[in-house]
Design a protein around this motif. Structure first.
Motif, short mmCIF file in Angstrom:
data_model
loop_
_atom_site.label_atom_id
_atom_site.label_comp_id
_atom_site.label_asym_id
_atom_site.label_seq_id
_atom_site.Cartn_x
_atom_site.Cartn_y
_atom_site.Cartn_z
N GLY A 152 0.69 -1.15 0.11
CA GLY A 152 -0.03 -0.05 -0.10
C GLY A 152 0.92 1.27 0.01
N ALA A 153 0.48 2.08 -0.90
CA ALA A 153 0.99 3.54 -0.87
C ALA A 153 0.61 4.55 -0.07
N THR A 154 1.47 5.24 0.55
CA THR A 154 0.83 6.46 1.47
C THR A 154 1.68 7.54 1.26
N ILE A 155 1.15 8.94 1.53
CA ILE A 155 1.77 10.15 1.44
C ILE A 155 2.40 10.65 2.49
N SER A 156 3.50 11.29 2.51
CA SER A 156 4.17 11.61 3.72
C SER A 156 3.54 12.79 4.40
N PRO A 206 5.59 9.24 9.30
CA PRO A 206 6.39 7.81 8.94
C PRO A 206 6.15 6.69 9.83
N ASP A 207 5.71 7.13 11.36
CA ASP A 207 5.44 6.11 12.30
C ASP A 207 4.07 5.34 12.00
N GLU A 208 3.32 5.75 11.23
CA GLU A 208 1.73 5.44 11.22
C GLU A 208 1.44 4.03 10.25
N PRO A 209 2.28 4.00 9.25
CA PRO A 209 1.59 3.16 8.07
C PRO A 209 1.71 1.66 8.52
N ALA A 210 2.96 1.30 9.22
CA ALA A 210 2.87 -0.12 9.65
C ALA A 210 1.66 -0.62 10.52
N ALA A 211 1.12 0.30 11.31
CA ALA A 211 0.24 -0.27 12.21
C ALA A 211 -1.29 -0.75 11.73
N ALA A 220 4.29 -8.80 9.38
CA ALA A 220 5.63 -8.58 8.99
C ALA A 220 5.40 -7.39 8.12
N PRO A 221 4.79 -6.00 8.66
CA PRO A 221 5.02 -4.85 7.64
C PRO A 221 6.41 -4.15 7.37
N ARG A 222 6.57 -3.81 6.14
CA ARG A 222 7.68 -3.16 6.08
C ARG A 222 7.36 -2.06 5.31
N VAL A 223 8.10 -0.78 6.03
CA VAL A 223 7.87 0.54 5.18
C VAL A 223 9.06 1.10 4.55
N HIS A 269 6.57 9.70 -0.62
CA HIS A 269 5.52 8.49 -0.81
C HIS A 269 6.17 7.19 0.13
N HIS A 270 5.42 6.68 0.82
CA HIS A 270 5.90 5.51 1.47
C HIS A 270 5.13 4.33 0.81
N LEU A 271 5.73 3.26 0.87
CA LEU A 271 5.39 1.83 0.28
C LEU A 271 5.31 0.87 1.45
N THR A 272 4.17 0.41 2.14
CA THR A 272 4.23 -0.58 2.96
C THR A 272 3.83 -1.83 2.56
N VAL A 273 4.73 -2.64 2.71
CA VAL A 273 4.38 -4.33 2.34
C VAL A 273 4.26 -5.13 3.52
N ALA A 274 3.19 -5.97 3.46
CA ALA A 274 2.80 -6.82 4.49
C ALA A 274 2.28 -8.16 3.73
N ARG A 275 2.29 -9.22 4.92
CA ARG A 275 2.01 -10.33 4.20
C ARG A 275 0.66 -11.28 4.94
N ALA A 276 0.40 -11.94 4.12
CA ALA A 276 -0.99 -12.59 4.51
C ALA A 276 -0.56 -13.70 5.62
N ALA A 277 -1.53 -13.87 6.40
CA ALA A 277 -1.07 -15.03 7.53
C ALA A 277 -1.03 -16.42 6.74
N THR A 278 -0.22 -17.34 7.17
CA THR A 278 -0.02 -18.53 6.53
C THR A 278 -1.19 -19.52 6.89
#
Length: 278
Positions: A152-156, A206-211, A220-223, A269-278
């Protein structure tokens, strides 16, 4: 400026002023030059490293005119675009290998567990309420297959402040009011009569997107920073990106520092990458 006002929605999907903004046709060429091109190149660079190997089923939510979808389809992925703007959907559907439909990120027209990857490159910053953004992430999680990936993309929060200096917007007192409001609440509201200024949006600190994806059930979100500070170079950026060698150097260096926390606020912009549960 009344930053507390609520916008009328069109069919429950998109705020009327946001629809009007995009119906000006600005999205068609936005990613082809300058800061838009840097955003595009860096987003593709990240996606190439995090998406499953082709062929994968990719849902591109808020995919606009399908510029990212076209690249992914050319790489062998099966791509479906969902966007609230009918004109965007028509343009995306005309691209080779891409299908498209009008829809809402908060209520996706997708079966549970039907996609290997879900992209939220457009909707998150147009959902000013946190509950709506979490709902969009939750819908992405629902549509993913086990171990699938969402991005997901977010704006700073600081993008309008910096952009205002780069483009001389701070000479307009209205723009200074917009920046002040955004720095305080995160909600940016551009006036409808000034097409230079971005429309209604939420600006993430910048502290917000991962939550938000974590609350939606993803893991496992990565911003990462998309443009880093290079987007502020103005005309020099066009020169860099036009030269293949300098472009490659810029992308390589930005890749090396994309996780650097101290640079996140300098990126548009920031890009947050996260994974589905296995």
């Amino acid at each position: 400026m009344n930053t507390a006002r609520r916008s009328a929605t069109v069919g429950g999907v998109i705020d009327a002023e946001i629809l009007e903004f995009y119906r000006r046709g600005l999205e068609g060429d936005r990613l082809t030059a300058g800061t838009g091109l840097l955003e595009f190149l860096r987003t593709v660079d990240v996606l190439e490293r995090v998406l499953p190997a082709a062929p994968a089923d990719v849902l591109d939510v808020g995919g606009a005119t399908g510029r990212y979808a076209a690249v992914l389809a050319a790489a062998g992925h099966r791509v479906h675009v969902v966007d609230p703007v009918p004109e965007h959907v028509a343009a995306a559907a005309a691209r080779p290998g891409v299908t498209a439909a009008v829809g809402d990120a908060r209520d996706l027209p997708a079966a549970t567990g039907s996609y290997d990857a879900v992209l939220l490159l457009g909707p998150l910053y147009h959902l000013t309420a946190r509950a709506d953004r979490v709902r969009a992430w939750r819908e992405a999680a629902r549509a993913l297959r086990p171990s699938g990936v969402a991005a997901g993309a977010t704006i700073s929060r600081f993008a309008p402040l910096l952009d205002g200096f780069a483009k001389g917007y701070h000479a307009d007192p209205r723009f200074r009011d917009i920046v002040d409001a955004g720095l305080g609440s995160g909600v940016h509201r551009g006036p409808a009569d000034e097409p230079r200024y971005f429309t209604t949006a939420y600006l993430h600190h910048p502290d917000e997107p991962a939550a938000e994806p974590v609350e939606a059930g993803l893991r496992a979100p990565r911003v990462v920073a998309v443009e880093g500070p290079l987007w502020l170079l103005g005309g020099r950026l066009d020169e860099i990106l036009a030269d293949p060698g300098r472009r490659a150097t810029a992308l390589d260096l930005l890749r090396r520092v994309e996780d650097e926390p101290s640079l996140l606020g300098a990126s548009s912009h920031h890009l947050t990458v996260a994974r589905a549960a296995t």
